[in-house]
Design a protein around this motif. Structure first.
Motif, short mmCIF file in Angstrom:
data_model
loop_
_atom_site.label_atom_id
_atom_site.label_comp_id
_atom_site.label_asym_id
_atom_site.label_seq_id
_atom_site.Cartn_x
_atom_site.Cartn_y
_atom_site.Cartn_z
N ALA A 1 0.83 -1.21 0.00
CA ALA A 1 0.00 0.00 0.00
C ALA A 1 0.87 1.26 0.00
O ALA A 1 0.59 2.22 -0.74
N LEU A 2 1.92 1.28 0.80
CA LEU A 2 2.83 2.43 0.82
C LEU A 2 3.54 2.60 -0.52
O LEU A 2 3.71 3.72 -1.01
N SER A 3 3.95 1.50 -1.13
CA SER A 3 4.63 1.56 -2.43
C SER A 3 3.71 2.12 -3.51
O SER A 3 4.11 2.98 -4.29
N VAL A 4 2.49 1.67 -3.54
CA VAL A 4 1.53 2.16 -4.53
C VAL A 4 1.24 3.64 -4.28
O VAL A 4 1.17 4.44 -5.22
N SER A 5 1.06 4.03 -3.01
CA SER A 5 0.82 5.44 -2.68
C SER A 5 1.99 6.32 -3.10
O SER A 5 1.79 7.40 -3.67
N LEU A 6 3.20 5.87 -2.84
CA LEU A 6 4.38 6.62 -3.24
C LEU A 6 4.47 6.73 -4.76
O LEU A 6 4.73 7.82 -5.29
N PHE A 7 4.22 5.65 -5.46
CA PHE A 7 4.24 5.67 -6.92
C PHE A 7 3.21 6.65 -7.46
O PHE A 7 3.50 7.46 -8.35
N LEU A 8 1.99 6.60 -6.97
CA LEU A 8 0.93 7.50 -7.44
C LEU A 8 1.24 8.95 -7.10
O LEU A 8 0.97 9.86 -7.89
N ARG B 1 4.81 14.54 -11.10
CA ARG B 1 5.44 14.62 -12.42
C ARG B 1 4.49 15.22 -13.44
O ARG B 1 4.85 16.12 -14.19
N THR B 2 3.27 14.75 -13.47
CA THR B 2 2.30 15.29 -14.44
C THR B 2 1.94 16.72 -14.11
O THR B 2 1.74 17.53 -15.01
N GLY B 3 1.86 17.06 -12.83
CA GLY B 3 1.58 18.45 -12.43
C GLY B 3 2.70 19.38 -12.84
O GLY B 3 2.46 20.49 -13.33
N ALA B 4 3.94 18.96 -12.64
CA ALA B 4 5.09 19.78 -13.03
C ALA B 4 5.13 19.95 -14.55
O ALA B 4 5.41 21.05 -15.05
N ARG B 5 4.84 18.90 -15.28
CA ARG B 5 4.83 18.99 -16.75
C ARG B 5 3.73 19.95 -17.22
O ARG B 5 3.94 20.77 -18.10
N ALA B 6 2.55 19.86 -16.63
CA ALA B 6 1.45 20.75 -17.02
C ALA B 6 1.78 22.20 -16.67
O ALA B 6 1.53 23.11 -17.47
N SER B 7 2.36 22.42 -15.51
CA SER B 7 2.75 23.77 -15.11
C SER B 7 3.81 24.33 -16.05
O SER B 7 3.74 25.49 -16.46
N PHE B 8 4.77 23.52 -16.40
CA PHE B 8 5.83 23.95 -17.31
C PHE B 8 5.25 24.28 -18.68
O PHE B 8 5.57 25.30 -19.27
N THR B 9 4.36 23.44 -19.19
CA THR B 9 3.74 23.66 -20.49
C THR B 9 2.92 24.94 -20.49
O THR B 9 2.95 25.71 -21.44
#
Length: 171
Positions: A25-32, A38-46
């Protein structure tokens, strides 16, 4: 029968099974969480550089040029000559061009030299245009536009004189 046997085995190792489920559960939470960042940083950069196809600068590292010209992170690189700017602007492939000169400051705040075209083409947060709270854009060589936060911090009003220093200085 098999399910009852499996359930009995799980109950016999309850602590190990619980720790394994917790670790997964911790591994999945960390991955998500990392994926969301990552997607938020990419959207902000774009959104930050939307509408821009090319950033041209003097010889330096491409990441350094991008970080300093778009995000104002890091130190100024060398400048492109005015003749080079005019040569690039004269190309048929160039629809618009905005010069940016960095490296000066006013009372610990960075100064960016540019033209009135900056206010026509710069957009932030998905296409929002810059707006003036008071005063107007750049009409003369010695005009300046100060951001609302800087004006509030330094107690400036429209028409107040400023002195720009070379480099990043505290006074």
């Amino acid at each position: 029968m098999i399910l009852r046997l499996a359930w009995g085995s799980l109950m016999a190792r309850a602590l190990t099974v619980g720790m394994t489920v917790l670790a997964i559960a911790l591994s999945v939470s960390l991955f998500l969480g990392v994926e969301k960042m990552r997607t938020g940083a990419r959207a902000s950069f774009t959104d930050t550089i939307s509408g821009t196809d090319l950033i041209v600068g003097a010889r330096s590292g491409s990441v350094q040029l991008l970080l300093y010209s778009v995000f104002r992170i890091g130190n100024a690189t060398n400048n492109v000559t005015w003749e080079s700017f005019q040569d690039i602007a004269a190309r048929d492939e160039v629809d618009w061009i905005v010069p940016i000169s960095l490296g000066d400051s006013h009372k610990q705040f960075r100064v960016m030299g540019t033209t009135a075209a900056f206010f026509d083409h710069y957009a932030y947060r998905g296409g929002r245009a810059l707006a003036f709270d008071s005063g107007h854009g750049l009409d003369d060589l010695y005009d300046a536009v100060i951001g609302a936060d800087v004006a509030a911090t330094l107690g400036y009003d429209t028409g107040d004189p400023i002195v720009v220093a070379h480099g990043l200085r505290s006074s």
